[in-house]
Design a protein around this motif. Sequence first.
Motif, PDB file in Angstrom:
ATOM      1  N   ARG A   1       0.804  -1.182  -0.015  1.00 18.64           N
ATOM      2  CA  ARG A   1       0.000  -0.247   0.010  1.00 18.64           C
ATOM      3  C   ARG A   1       0.944   1.307  -0.166  1.00 18.64           C
ATOM      4  O   ARG A   1       2.168   1.177   0.510  1.00 18.64           O
ATOM      5  CB  ARG A   1      -0.751  -0.032   1.317  1.00 18.64           C
ATOM      6  CG  ARG A   1      -0.178  -0.268   2.598  1.00 18.64           C
ATOM      7  CD  ARG A   1      -1.095   0.044   3.676  1.00 18.64           C
ATOM      8  NE  ARG A   1      -2.000  -1.076   3.915  1.00 18.64           N
ATOM      9  CZ  ARG A   1      -2.881  -0.970   4.911  1.00 18.64           C
ATOM     10  NH1 ARG A   1      -3.090   0.253   5.579  1.00 18.64           N
ATOM     11  NH2 ARG A   1      -3.845  -2.127   5.116  1.00 18.64           N
ATOM     12  N   CYS A   2       0.281   2.508  -0.392  1.00 13.73           N
ATOM     13  CA  CYS A   2       1.155   3.678  -0.268  1.00 13.73           C
ATOM     14  C   CYS A   2       1.373   3.929   1.068  1.00 13.73           C
ATOM     15  O   CYS A   2       0.776   3.919   1.830  1.00 13.73           O
ATOM     16  CB  CYS A   2       0.107   4.832  -1.164  1.00 13.73           C
ATOM     17  SG  CYS A   2       0.789   6.389  -0.796  1.00 13.73           S
ATOM     18  N   ASP A   3       2.917   4.301   1.134  1.00 17.53           N
ATOM     19  CA  ASP A   3       3.185   4.532   2.403  1.00 17.53           C
ATOM     20  C   ASP A   3       2.693   5.751   3.150  1.00 17.53           C
ATOM     21  O   ASP A   3       2.895   6.148   4.361  1.00 17.53           O
ATOM     22  CB  ASP A   3       4.767   4.477   2.479  1.00 17.53           C
ATOM     23  CG  ASP A   3       5.339   5.542   1.717  1.00 17.53           C
ATOM     24  OD1 ASP A   3       4.509   6.564   1.210  1.00 17.53           O
ATOM     25  OD2 ASP A   3       6.621   5.593   1.555  1.00 17.53           O
ATOM     26  N   ARG A   4       2.066   6.795   2.192  1.00 18.05           N
ATOM     27  CA  ARG A   4       1.306   7.792   2.782  1.00 18.05           C
ATOM     28  C   ARG A   4       0.033   7.787   3.093  1.00 18.05           C
ATOM     29  O   ARG A   4      -0.712   8.145   4.173  1.00 18.05           O
ATOM     30  CB  ARG A   4       1.462   9.048   1.749  1.00 18.05           C
ATOM     31  CG  ARG A   4       2.604   9.551   1.885  1.00 18.05           C
ATOM     32  CD  ARG A   4       2.960  10.943   2.774  1.00 18.05           C
ATOM     33  NE  ARG A   4       4.097  11.074   3.260  1.00 18.05           N
ATOM     34  CZ  ARG A   4       4.481  12.225   3.494  1.00 18.05           C
ATOM     35  NH1 ARG A   4       4.102  13.088   3.719  1.00 18.05           N
ATOM     36  NH2 ARG A   4       5.851  12.211   3.958  1.00 18.05           N
ATOM     37  N   CYS A   5      -0.793   6.892   2.101  1.00 14.89           N
ATOM     38  CA  CYS A   5      -2.324   7.031   2.086  1.00 14.89           C
ATOM     39  C   CYS A   5      -3.036   6.056   2.301  1.00 14.89           C
ATOM     40  O   CYS A   5      -4.520   5.629   2.258  1.00 14.89           O
ATOM     41  CB  CYS A   5      -2.838   7.762   0.922  1.00 14.89           C
ATOM     42  SG  CYS A   5      -2.769   7.162  -0.344  1.00 14.89           S
ATOM     43  N   SER A   6      -2.276   4.728   2.350  1.00 20.17           N
ATOM     44  CA  SER A   6      -2.834   3.314   2.294  1.00 20.17           C
ATOM     45  C   SER A   6      -3.530   2.792   1.030  1.00 20.17           C
ATOM     46  O   SER A   6      -4.081   1.629   1.078  1.00 20.17           O
ATOM     47  CB  SER A   6      -3.811   3.230   3.572  1.00 20.17           C
ATOM     48  OG  SER A   6      -3.555   2.782   4.652  1.00 20.17           O
TER      49      SER A   6
ATOM     50  N   ARG B   1       5.145   5.024  -2.971  1.00 21.50           N
ATOM     51  CA  ARG B   1       4.165   6.238  -2.741  1.00 21.50           C
ATOM     52  C   ARG B   1       3.158   6.241  -3.963  1.00 21.50           C
ATOM     53  O   ARG B   1       3.804   6.271  -4.976  1.00 21.50           O
ATOM     54  CB  ARG B   1       5.064   7.521  -2.457  1.00 21.50           C
ATOM     55  CG  ARG B   1       3.990   8.553  -1.892  1.00 21.50           C
ATOM     56  CD  ARG B   1       4.997   9.536  -1.219  1.00 21.50           C
ATOM     57  NE  ARG B   1       5.270   8.923   0.102  1.00 21.50           N
ATOM     58  CZ  ARG B   1       6.228   9.882   0.788  1.00 21.50           C
ATOM     59  NH1 ARG B   1       6.742  10.927   0.483  1.00 21.50           N
ATOM     60  NH2 ARG B   1       6.625   9.233   1.836  1.00 21.50           N
ATOM     61  N   CYS B   2       2.079   6.417  -3.946  1.00 24.09           N
ATOM     62  CA  CYS B   2       1.197   6.523  -5.081  1.00 24.09           C
ATOM     63  C   CYS B   2       1.464   8.124  -5.716  1.00 24.09           C
ATOM     64  O   CYS B   2       1.740   8.876  -5.030  1.00 24.09           O
ATOM     65  CB  CYS B   2      -0.398   6.502  -4.616  1.00 24.09           C
ATOM     66  SG  CYS B   2      -1.073   7.804  -3.643  1.00 24.09           S
ATOM     67  N   GLN B   3       0.956   8.047  -6.919  1.00 28.80           N
ATOM     68  CA  GLN B   3       0.910   9.199  -7.756  1.00 28.80           C
ATOM     69  C   GLN B   3       0.357  10.409  -6.989  1.00 28.80           C
ATOM     70  O   GLN B   3       0.938  11.634  -7.204  1.00 28.80           O
ATOM     71  CB  GLN B   3       0.260   9.084  -9.114  1.00 28.80           C
ATOM     72  CG  GLN B   3       1.492   8.415 -10.250  1.00 28.80           C
ATOM     73  CD  GLN B   3       2.828   8.951 -10.248  1.00 28.80           C
ATOM     74  OE1 GLN B   3       2.807  10.110 -10.424  1.00 28.80           O
ATOM     75  NE2 GLN B   3       3.726   8.238 -10.216  1.00 28.80           N
ATOM     76  N   ASP B   4      -0.786  10.209  -6.626  1.00 23.00           N
ATOM     77  CA  ASP B   4      -1.520  11.211  -5.788  1.00 23.00           C
ATOM     78  C   ASP B   4      -0.757  11.904  -4.681  1.00 23.00           C
ATOM     79  O   ASP B   4      -0.732  13.083  -4.769  1.00 23.00           O
ATOM     80  CB  ASP B   4      -2.999  10.899  -5.367  1.00 23.00           C
ATOM     81  CG  ASP B   4      -3.968  10.600  -6.397  1.00 23.00           C
ATOM     82  OD1 ASP B   4      -3.787  11.219  -7.485  1.00 23.00           O
ATOM     83  OD2 ASP B   4      -5.181  10.265  -6.199  1.00 23.00           O
ATOM     84  N   CYS B   5      -0.353  11.041  -4.032  1.00 23.47           N
ATOM     85  CA  CYS B   5       0.507  11.622  -2.726  1.00 23.47           C
ATOM     86  C   CYS B   5       1.687  12.107  -3.289  1.00 23.47           C
ATOM     87  O   CYS B   5       2.227  13.447  -2.765  1.00 23.47           O
ATOM     88  CB  CYS B   5       0.823  10.399  -1.794  1.00 23.47           C
ATOM     89  SG  CYS B   5      -0.584   9.793  -0.966  1.00 23.47           S
ATOM     90  N   ILE B   6       2.526  11.741  -4.253  1.00 24.51           N
ATOM     91  CA  ILE B   6       3.608  12.321  -4.742  1.00 24.51           C
ATOM     92  C   ILE B   6       3.143  13.780  -5.240  1.00 24.51           C
ATOM     93  O   ILE B   6       4.040  14.643  -5.137  1.00 24.51           O
ATOM     94  CB  ILE B   6       4.217  11.608  -6.067  1.00 24.51           C
ATOM     95  CG1 ILE B   6       4.916  10.323  -5.472  1.00 24.51           C
ATOM     96  CG2 ILE B   6       5.148  12.356  -6.751  1.00 24.51           C
ATOM     97  CD1 ILE B   6       5.234   9.204  -6.591  1.00 24.51           C
TER      98      ILE B   6
HETATM   99 ZN   LIG Z   1      -0.779   7.581  -1.762  1.00 27.00          ZN
END
Ligand SMILES: [Zn+2]
Length: 229
Positions: free
Chosen positions: A48-53, A61-66
């Motif tokens: 899972r993305c380390d920021r938003c799950s 990290r997912c594109q949105d969080c980047i």
């Molecule tokens: Zn994310």
Amino acid sequence: MFFQKELCLYCHMPFEEQTGWAGLLFLTEPDLLCEGCRSGLAPIHGNRCDRCSRPMHEQGRCQDCIRWEETPSIGGALDKNISLYTYNSFMKEYIARFKYRGDYELARLFGEEIRKAAPKADMILPVPLSEERMRERGFNQARALGEMAGLKMQEGLVRMHSEKQAKMTRRERIERRQVFEIHPDAPVFRGKTILLIDDIYTTGTTLRQAGILLKEAGARRVLSVTIAR
Ligand SMILES: [Zn+2]
Ligand SMILES: [Zn+2]
């Protein structure tokens, strides 16, 4: 195996709860949902993305969080969000019944899991509702979830009325679109790790708006737990 008749928390149909020796000795909590309803829930596990799950194929990290991180004032507002389940059609129905139709009891299902998933923090804040919404619904779903988890929560944020938001300067509205303000009796945030509780992580905007304020007030880390995303 021993069988015990239970009523499903969601569909209210009687179902046979299979309790082995462990259940009988109260070592495991009995399930609150029947098999059919339970199968509608999609737990988030694996990468899972380390920021938003967000569930991902690989670590990172997912594109949105980047993209969030590249936005000044918003990047770094939320250090980590932990979500338990995917916001699928079953969860959507479940949350709607819980939140909009005021079935407070439905929060019970997630209490134990929230308690286990909640990272260590100096203080825990439910994401607040505006007074108008509070009057309509009669309870704050974020607070209900925290209560079911047995978490000790404090008041730290206030959600502004829409009229009050309208009075913000044009610049404030455009740049911040801030919907929260610090509670007049809020504890000291400086140097603290703060955990926010909410029901859904959709775009992450709400939690990040809360995070911006808390960080401005000196919070060291802002984390969140949500049941779905
Ligand atoms: Zn994310
Ligand atoms: Zn059911």
